[in-house]
Motif scaffolding. Structure first.
Motif: not given
Length: 283
Positions: A234-238, A244-248, A253-256
């Motif tokens: 899931y995209v947690t930040a844009v 750049i997309l921050t994806v969990r 269960d990591t954020v990349v």
């Protein structure tokens, strides 16, 4: 096609089309033109050019002549008269105890009318004031209530960026600005952060809005379900500008962080960035 020249009457005013007739005018020339208020003095901002007939409001008023030294002297005298009229009007407003703020005074070129611009929180009964001013100046008087944005444009000043107000330095007219623009640009919705000195939303919110709308149309929103080279998440930040997309990631269960070009949108997020429902994901 119609031949026109563009003339403005204030330093950062709107440009109006006039019929130059047989004369040729260059940018920077001063001219006397025919308007609904009578003859007026203006500056040429657009030299003789042809425009589509649909862009012209008929009937097109004419340029009467190029401004002479006598005309320039009249304009200079009007500016001095405006300063005196401003002081007199302030005294009359105080005498009548009116809740209004005088902003500017303008003489028409032929001195057939004086315009007093003011701001006020509500309606003001200035009928007695008009009569009083008319008895002093012996000419037509017009009191015109303006908004706070127009006041800022007339008075000028420095914005929170440290530069002169856009409206008083180069904007010829105001563009609509909405709180939606601030939201889409990811700005703080604190009124003190997105409001100009006039107290209204900053005009500069409009400048980059088209670019943000284009980016938003090609970028998954917060809460979107996406497929990446490391799995689904899931995209947690844009970060719109960097793309750049921050994806969990679901499995790890990591954020990349991923460039938006490296992810595949499976289901976009909700209007408020709510996650998409995994059980309904496409197979």
């Amino acid at each position: 096609m119609t031949t026109v020249c563009g003339v403005r009457f204030k330093d950062v005013g709107k440009v109006y089309y006039f019929d130059p007739g047989e004369a040729a005018f260059a940018v920077g020339d001063h001219v006397i033109v025919e308007t609904t208020r009578g003859l007026e003095y203006g500056e040429v901002l657009l030299a003789n050019t042809e425009v589509e007939d649909s862009e012209v409001v008929s009937p097109l008023k004419k340029v009467v002549r190029a401004a002479t030294e006598k005309d320039e002297k009249i304009v200079a005298e009007n500016r001095e008269r405006e300063k005196s009229a401003f002081s007199i009007c302030l005294e009359k407003i105080a005498a009548h105890k009116l809740e209004m703020k005088l902003v500017d005074v303008e003489y028409t070129f032929e001195r057939s009318k004086i315009l007093f611009y003011f701001t006020a929180d509500g309606r003001v009964d200035f009928r007695d004031l008009v009569k009083d001013l008319a008895s002093v100046f012996r000419t037509r008087i017009e009191l015109r209530q303006i908004g706070v944005r127009d006041e800022a444009k007339m008075l000028g000043g420095l914005g929170i960026c440290g530069r002169p107000f856009c409206c008083s330095s180069y904007m010829d007219e105001f563009r609509p600005v909405s709180i939606k623009m601030a939201k889409e640009q990811g700005l703080s919705l604190n009124p003190t952060k997105i409001s100009g000195t006039c107290g209204r939303l900053m005009c500069c919110l409009k400048y980059e809005q088209e670019a943000y709308e284009s980016l938003l149309s090609t970028t998954p929103r917060q809460g979107a379900l996406v497929d990446t080279k490391q799995g689904r998440g899931y995209v947690t930040a844009v970060n719109l500008l960097r793309g750049i997309l921050t994806v969990r990631l679901i499995d790890e269960d990591t954020v990349v962080d991923f460039p938006k070009e490296e992810v595949v949108l499976l289901r976009d997020g909700g209007k408020k960035g709510t996650p998409a429902v995994l059980e309904e994901e496409p197979q």
